[in-house]
Design a protein around this motif. Structure first.
Motif: not given
Length: 234
Positions: A71-82
């Motif tokens: 999860p830490e890898l696959l979902l890490s881009s959420i912050g950039s999108a936010v």
């Protein structure tokens, strides 16, 4: 759906089916393209997209591999999108935080270890000492919540909350700069959360966290105009 999207889906199907588990090496490009009935150009485009999404990684001179899919890898881009969101979306983020964080805090109360509790207390102590330093206060505010959520042992939940918190942290900085009483109130709210964690009381921890998040959300709704520049803090 574009041809590239279809090619991406075919590779993802192999991963989801277990034919290409985490850490597996993909067959040579020409072989995989032939097996999936794709052109080599489409295969390259699909691989590039999945590398960006951190589903695949290219090891120079070795080949292309499936990542750990953690999860830490696959979902890490959420912050950039936010970070790209604008306007009153900040209020939507605080609503999302209100839905997730209190429940996570309640769960942490049932699972937190002595060492994890000590880490939470360390950040609380730092917040007490930084009442006059808003930037330092908010830094440890964020770290406090990060430590609490980490204590749930749920990496997916921790990554999601971390992804949506960056802009809310900056909202708390702004709040501290314009509201003289915010620092004292923030520390008091965190102390209530900590005491509930010490007691191992899930219901009390959830209630304390809900009050804290709701206070921030209420302040934003009262003081920030929709689409104002304040919502787009640098």
């Amino acid at each position: 759906m574009s041809l590239t999207d279809k090619a991406i889906d075919r590779i993802r199907d192999l991963i989801q089916s277990g034919e290409l588990p985490p850490g597996a090496k993909l067959p040579p490009e020409q072989q995989l393209a032939a097996e999936l009935g794709l052109s080599r150009n489409l295969m390259r485009e699909a691989v590039k997209a999945l590398v960006v999404a951190r589903v695949l990684e290219i090891r120079r001179g070795d080949g292309t591999y499936v990542t750990s899919l953690e999860p830490e890898l696959l979902l890490s881009s959420i912050g950039s999108a936010v970070e790209l969101l604008r306007g009153d979306t900040l209020l939507e983020l605080t609503e999302v935080r209100r839905l997730f964080e209190p429940v996570a805090t309640g769960l942490a109360a049932t699972r937190i270890s002595a060492g994890e509790l000590a880490e939470v207390e360390r950040h609380l102590d730092a917040m007490r000492a930084a009442r006059e330093d808003i930037e330092r206060l908010t830094e440890h505010d964020a770290a406090f919540h990060r430590a609490v959520v980490a204590a749930t042992g749920n990496a997916t939940l921790a990554t999601l909350l971390e992804g949506i918190s960056s802009r809310t942290v900056r909202a708390r900085v702004w709040r501290g700069l314009v509201d003289d009483n915010a620092a004292a109130r923030t520390v008091a709210e965190h102390e209530a959360i900590f005491q509930a964690l010490v007691a191992g009381d899930a219901g009390l921890a959830q209630a304390a966290a809900l009050l804290h998040v709701s206070t921030t959300e209420q302040w934003l709704r009262e003081h920030l105009e929709p689409n104002s520049a304040v919502l787009d803090l640098p």
